[in-house]
Design a protein around this motif. Structure first.
Motif, PDB file in Angstrom:
ATOM      1  N   GLU A 154       0.818  -1.209   0.000  1.00 13.21           N
ATOM      2  CA  GLU A 154       0.000   0.000   0.000  1.00 13.21           C
ATOM      3  C   GLU A 154       0.856   1.265   0.000  1.00 13.21           C
ATOM      4  OE1 GLU A 154      -2.913   1.128  -0.549  1.00 13.21           O
ATOM      5  OE2 GLU A 154      -2.249   3.115   0.072  1.00 13.21           O
ATOM      6  N   ARG A 207       0.934   7.161  -5.935  1.00 15.35           N
ATOM      7  CA  ARG A 207      -0.368   7.843  -6.042  1.00 15.35           C
ATOM      8  C   ARG A 207      -0.267   9.294  -5.599  1.00 15.35           C
ATOM      9  NH1 ARG A 207      -5.368   6.215  -3.347  1.00 15.35           N
ATOM     10  NH2 ARG A 207      -4.131   5.314  -1.665  1.00 15.35           N
ATOM     11  N   PHE A 228     -15.718 -16.296   6.556  1.00 15.13           N
ATOM     12  CA  PHE A 228     -15.943 -15.546   5.312  1.00 15.13           C
ATOM     13  C   PHE A 228     -17.285 -15.880   4.674  1.00 15.13           C
ATOM     14  CE2 PHE A 228     -11.521 -14.394   5.702  1.00 15.13           C
ATOM     15  CZ  PHE A 228     -11.600 -13.054   5.384  1.00 15.13           C
ATOM     16  N   PRO A 288     -23.552  -3.392   3.447  1.00 17.90           N
ATOM     17  CA  PRO A 288     -22.881  -2.096   3.265  1.00 17.90           C
ATOM     18  C   PRO A 288     -23.859  -0.954   3.021  1.00 17.90           C
ATOM     19  CG  PRO A 288     -21.767  -3.772   2.006  1.00 17.90           C
ATOM     20  CD  PRO A 288     -23.011  -4.397   2.521  1.00 17.90           C
ATOM     21  N   ARG A 334     -25.616   5.147   8.917  1.00 16.96           N
ATOM     22  CA  ARG A 334     -24.695   6.246   9.240  1.00 16.96           C
ATOM     23  C   ARG A 334     -25.289   7.591   8.823  1.00 16.96           C
ATOM     24  NH1 ARG A 334     -19.153   5.167   6.718  1.00 16.96           N
ATOM     25  NH2 ARG A 334     -18.517   6.918   7.977  1.00 16.96           N
ATOM     26  N   PHE A 376      -7.438 -10.941   3.051  1.00 14.01           N
ATOM     27  CA  PHE A 376      -8.906 -10.960   2.959  1.00 14.01           C
ATOM     28  C   PHE A 376      -9.528  -9.992   3.960  1.00 14.01           C
ATOM     29  CE2 PHE A 376      -8.938 -15.431   1.035  1.00 14.01           C
ATOM     30  CZ  PHE A 376      -9.380 -14.972  -0.185  1.00 14.01           C
ATOM     31  N   VAL A 377      -9.010 -10.029   5.175  1.00 16.71           N
ATOM     32  CA  VAL A 377      -9.547  -9.162   6.235  1.00 16.71           C
ATOM     33  C   VAL A 377      -9.367  -7.695   5.849  1.00 16.71           C
ATOM     34  CG1 VAL A 377      -9.145  -8.364   8.604  1.00 16.71           C
ATOM     35  CG2 VAL A 377      -9.300 -10.794   8.131  1.00 16.71           C
ATOM     36  N   PHE A 378      -8.188  -7.398   5.349  1.00 16.64           N
ATOM     37  CA  PHE A 378      -7.872  -6.022   4.943  1.00 16.64           C
ATOM     38  C   PHE A 378      -8.863  -5.539   3.876  1.00 16.64           C
ATOM     39  CE2 PHE A 378      -5.129  -2.659   3.263  1.00 16.64           C
ATOM     40  CZ  PHE A 378      -4.621  -2.141   4.433  1.00 16.64           C
ATOM     41  N   THR A 425     -11.833  -6.845   3.155  1.00 12.60           N
ATOM     42  CA  THR A 425     -13.212  -6.818   3.660  1.00 12.60           C
ATOM     43  C   THR A 425     -13.474  -5.552   4.464  1.00 12.60           C
ATOM     44  OG1 THR A 425     -13.070  -9.207   3.833  1.00 12.60           O
ATOM     45  CG2 THR A 425     -14.937  -8.177   4.909  1.00 12.60           C
ATOM     46  N   TRP A 426     -12.490  -5.186   5.274  1.00 15.07           N
ATOM     47  CA  TRP A 426     -12.647  -3.971   6.081  1.00 15.07           C
ATOM     48  C   TRP A 426     -12.797  -2.730   5.188  1.00 15.07           C
ATOM     49  CZ3 TRP A 426     -13.934  -2.701  10.794  1.00 15.07           C
ATOM     50  CH2 TRP A 426     -13.700  -1.396  11.235  1.00 15.07           C
ATOM     51  N   ALA A 455     -13.860  -2.705   2.159  1.00 12.15           N
ATOM     52  CA  ALA A 455     -15.136  -2.777   1.435  1.00 12.15           C
ATOM     53  C   ALA A 455     -16.311  -2.390   2.325  1.00 12.15           C
ATOM     54  CB  ALA A 455     -15.341  -4.185   0.885  1.00 12.15           C
ATOM     55  N   LEU A 456     -16.221  -2.775   3.599  1.00 10.95           N
ATOM     56  CA  LEU A 456     -17.344  -2.511   4.509  1.00 10.95           C
ATOM     57  C   LEU A 456     -17.352  -1.089   5.044  1.00 10.95           C
ATOM     58  CD1 LEU A 456     -17.714  -5.707   6.697  1.00 10.95           C
ATOM     59  CD2 LEU A 456     -19.514  -4.585   5.422  1.00 10.95           C
ATOM     60  N   PHE A 457     -16.192  -0.605   5.411  1.00 13.06           N
ATOM     61  CA  PHE A 457     -16.171   0.664   6.143  1.00 13.06           C
ATOM     62  C   PHE A 457     -15.341   1.754   5.465  1.00 13.06           C
ATOM     63  CE2 PHE A 457     -16.922  -2.747   9.165  1.00 13.06           C
ATOM     64  CZ  PHE A 457     -18.080  -2.315   9.766  1.00 13.06           C
ATOM     65  N   GLY A 510     -16.138   4.037   3.557  1.00 16.04           N
ATOM     66  CA  GLY A 510     -16.848   5.249   3.154  1.00 16.04           C
ATOM     67  C   GLY A 510     -17.609   5.071   1.864  1.00 16.04           C
ATOM     68  N   ALA A 524     -20.086   1.874  -0.480  1.00 13.82           N
ATOM     69  CA  ALA A 524     -20.779   0.596  -0.386  1.00 13.82           C
ATOM     70  C   ALA A 524     -20.702  -0.109  -1.717  1.00 13.82           C
ATOM     71  CB  ALA A 524     -22.223   0.844  -0.004  1.00 13.82           C
ATOM     72  N   VAL A 570     -21.988  -2.818  -3.454  1.00 14.34           N
ATOM     73  CA  VAL A 570     -23.016  -3.838  -3.372  1.00 14.34           C
ATOM     74  C   VAL A 570     -23.417  -4.354  -4.742  1.00 14.34           C
ATOM     75  CG1 VAL A 570     -24.002  -3.079  -1.200  1.00 14.34           C
ATOM     76  CG2 VAL A 570     -24.755  -2.035  -3.306  1.00 14.34           C
ATOM     77  N   PHE A 622      -7.323   3.948   0.703  1.00 13.26           N
ATOM     78  CA  PHE A 622      -6.275   3.190   0.013  1.00 13.26           C
ATOM     79  C   PHE A 622      -6.572   2.984  -1.472  1.00 13.26           C
ATOM     80  CE2 PHE A 622      -5.709   1.202   4.398  1.00 13.26           C
ATOM     81  CZ  PHE A 622      -4.744   2.129   4.750  1.00 13.26           C
ATOM     82  N   GLY A 623      -7.685   3.510  -1.909  1.00  8.40           N
ATOM     83  CA  GLY A 623      -8.021   3.375  -3.337  1.00  8.40           C
ATOM     84  C   GLY A 623      -8.317   1.949  -3.740  1.00  8.40           C
TER      85      GLY A 623
END
Lengths: 307, 437
Positions: A191, A198, A283, A295, A302, B36-38, B40-41, B43-45, B47, B49, B51, B161-162
């Protein structure tokens, strides 16, 4: 344009003509330009045909943008990348002993495998440094690939350390924690090295007036906050996900203690398949949440809460 | 939407996960899980959505952009709806966030490709506070005539993070018109030989009421004493009076060739660009003289503006010229056959064409000349445009130039006032050249 040739002088063609106010340069050029009938090189428009890979990816893998000298915030990012790179190199060396590497598989010699693995890590670090310093995406990408190659294990194994300075080999939880930290560092390196490019691009665009950024400090500040918060969250969540095979018996224990005990002692559950099963289970839940459009609901929640 | 970065990370994670399972290597599985966790986080939060991939949409979700961008609106204001080539247009874009949450947005206001951003930026990265609005101002330079639209406004929101982003196009459009630029003409040397009943400002080379001196003649009874030329009387001893050239309204017909071949050459330097600018300049000049001006633009169809006078007519003509697109290949003969019955005998006709790819040109202009029309041809040379842009070699240039010269000579032989209009030549110079000055 080719060289002058007196024999091909065509100025006389224009002498008798009524050519008013034409540029003197053209009349002169008509007499002096050489007789070569080849099309000038600069007359052929440059057509950028994407390569096969670029067509697949929808654009160049590594942008060929040229940057202005780095601004302070880009320099700060570069410094952070250097720090992460050093930590990543050390951890890569620690958690990827030569046994199980592709080199050991090919050569069968531990010595050669050690040398090659070390060389790979040093090369990955070096190209990473150079790519970040020069802000050249090609070197950064190469470094990323080399780090991935360095960590690939082609043997059945639990986590082993090549250099166990803190005696972590006997503490499975700390050992898996170390791997999680390593993985987070690896992603952060990906990143951050990408972030340098970037933000260099953004910085150059701002300074060449291609883009106008309102309150850049705030936007960069948000990125900096994410660089701290996201790895912490990733570590915590990944630990929880990877401990699913330990958490599962806890919940089962509420209903049946015997079954929970059997599960805890089960070899399958604490093996790699157990970890994978637990992960798969987690998952599946996450996938279900996405399928339920979480989401969007979260965003709605929110928005409404803010009102 | 997934970015390339997130897609690559996702692929890497899947590959490591599968390899880890195949080789029973928990280290690879662990790294895959962290990635995966990175993702998913983010994607979810992050800012936004994402979907779209789920295939389901909430009832309250309107549009592909998701809830996050649903509350963002845009309005735009242009400084003018009509400008001339090389003019500047100030654009003010108002972005509004109706939500109670602050949003970091990338906003790109789409401007036509030929426009150049002169001041400010049409691409903005900003944080728009809750229930706030902001104004974005920028200036574009419009180098080419035509009908244009500004818009839509593309808005993008993405995680820091784009990795994922959501885009929305706000369909806010503003149309504007770029007229061809005009050259100030002092004299065109184009005069009608046939009077019309209304007196105007154009000399028609016949004696009558007017302002320009025409000749001297002897005094007859009934002549005004004010017309007596006392100097001539002193010289000759006879009463002499000044005769003036008759002023009258003329009908001027301007024909613009907008066939596809007229656009040969670079975008900003081709026969059509020169022809439209010339037609606009001539129309302005003649209308300023209170003449009646009609314009015919032909390409894939014959578009005509009926003869009329006044400032309104100028804008009608300019609008038609702004919309002239290089298309089709109607021969000039067809245009001549169509307009011939409708134009007054002897009206000056100005034809603007590169004279290419039309075998009927000679016959068509001969028809005009046979009916005693005063024909002026200004021919912007596509050959010169191509040669200047180095798209043709010198040998080809010489051959085609010779062919062109032969055609021009042939037309000149018919009594057509013609000028090979080279790119660097001013319109007034080209006109003077055509009229033999």
């Amino acid at each position: 344009m080719t060289v002058s040739k007196p024999s091909s002088d065509t100025a006389h063609l224009y002498d008798g003509k009524t050519v008013r106010s034409s540029a003197p340069s053209r009349k002169k050029a008509a007499g002096q330009i050489g007789a070569g009938s080849d099309i000038p090189k600069d007359a052929i428009p440059t057509v950028e045909i994407p390569t096969f890979i670029e067509s697949l990816l929808g654009g160049p893998l590594v942008p060929k943008a040229k940057f202005l000298p780095p601004a302070k915030w880009v320099q700060t990012l570069q410094l952070v990348v250097y720090g992460v790179l050093v930590a990543l190199a050390m951890l890569t060396y620690m958690i990827s002993p030569p046994e199980g590497t592709i080199w050991y598989m090919i050569t069968g010699s531990l010595g050669i495998a050690t040398v090659l693995q070390l060389t790979l890590i040093v090369a990955a670090t070096g190209t990473g440094f150079w790519g970040t310093f020069q802000r050249d995406g090609r070197f950064t990408l190469l470094s990323n690939l080399m780090f991935i190659l360095a960590i690939l294990r082609f043997a059945s194994s639990k986590v082993t350390l090549s250099s166990d300075m803190f005696g972590l080999q006997d503490k499975p939880f700390l050992l898996s924690g170390l791997v999680v930290v390593y993985a987070v560092l690896l992603i952060m390196y990906f990143e951050l090295s990408n972030g340098v490019l970037r933000y260099s691009m953004l910085d150059t665009s701002i300074r060449t007036n291609e883009v106008y950024v309102m309150n850049p400090q705030k936007i960069v500040g948000k990125y900096h906050r994410s660089l701290i918060i996201n790895p912490i969250i990733a570590v915590v969540l990944a630990t929880v996900v990877l401990s699913a095979n330990s958490i599962l018996p806890f919940f089962v224990g509420i209903f049946s203690k015997d079954t929970a005990l059997r599960m805890e002692e089960s070899v399958e559950l604490i093996s790699v398949y157990g970890v994978a099963l637990g992960t798969f289970f987690v998952f599946c839940v996450v996938g279900g949440l996405f399928a339920l459009n979480l989401p969007t609901h979260l965003q709605n929640f929110r928005e409404k809460r803010a009102e | 939407m997934w970015s390339r970065k997130s897609a690559m990370l996702g692929s890497l994670a899947v590959a490591m996960y599968l390899l880890g399972l195949t080789l029973r290597n928990s280290q690879l599985v662990t790294i895959a899980v962290v990635i995966f966790v990175f993702l998913t986080w983010a994607a979810l939060f992050g800012g936004h959505a994402d979907v779209a991939s789920s295939g389901r949409r909430a009832d309250e979700w309107t549009g592909e952009e998701g809830v996050a961008l649903g509350s963002v609106t845009a309005m735009r204001k242009l400084s003018s709806a009509r400008i001339f080539e090389d003019g500047e247009l100030n654009i003010t874009l108002k972005m509004q966030n109706h939500s109670s949450l602050a949003k970091i947005l990338e906003v790109r206001d789409r401007v036509p490709e030929v426009m150049r951003i002169k001041d400010g930026a049409n691409y903005i990265l900003m944080e728009l506070g809750p229930r706030r609005e902001t104004l974005i101002e920028y200036t574009v330079e419009c180098p080419l005539r035509g009908f244009y639209s500004v818009g839509p406004v593309a808005v993008r929101i993405q995680d820091p993070f784009g990795l994922f982003h959501k885009e929305k196009e706000l369909h806010v459009y503003n149309d504007f018109l770029v007229f061809p630029k005009m050259e100030d003409l002092k004299e065109t040397f184009v005069k009608s030989r046939v009077p019309k009943i209304f007196t105007g400002a154009v000399n028609i080379r016949q004696p009558g009421p007017g302002s320009e001196f025409y000749s001297l003649r002897e005094y007859f009874e009934g002549d005004s004493f004010r017309a007596i030329n006392w100097s001539a009387y002193a010289r000759s001893g006879k009463l002499m009076v000044n005769e003036r050239e008759r002023d009258a309204v003329s009908d001027i017909i301007i024909i613009v060739d907008s066939r596809s071949v007229a656009e040969t050459g670079p975008v900003s330097r081709n026969a059509l660009v020169y022809s439209t600018r010339a037609a606009a300049s001539l129309a302005k000049y003649f209308l300023g003289r209170r003449d009646s001006v009609g314009v015919i633009v032909y390409g894939d169809e014959v578009v005509s503006v009926d003869r009329d006078t006044g400032k309104k007519q100028l804008y009608v003509i300019l609008t038609k010229l702004a919309g002239a697109v290089a298309r089709g290949n109607i021969p000039l003969q067809v245009v001549v056959n169509r307009i011939l019955p409708h134009i007054n005998k002897g009206s000056p006709i100005i034809f603007l064409s590169n004279l290419e790819d039309d075998p009927t040109i000679v016959n068509a202009l001969r028809d005009f000349r046979a009916r005693d029309f005063d024909v002026t041809v200004l021919t912007p040379s596509s050959l010169e445009f191509e040669f200047d842009a180095r798209r043709i070699d010198r040998t080809g240039y010489e051959v085609m130039k010779t062919e062109r010269d032969v055609l021009i000579s042939e037309l000149r032989g018919l009594g057509v006032n013609i000028m090979d209009w080279e790119p660097d030549m001013l319109l007034s110079t080209a006109l003077a050249g055509a009229r033999g000055f």
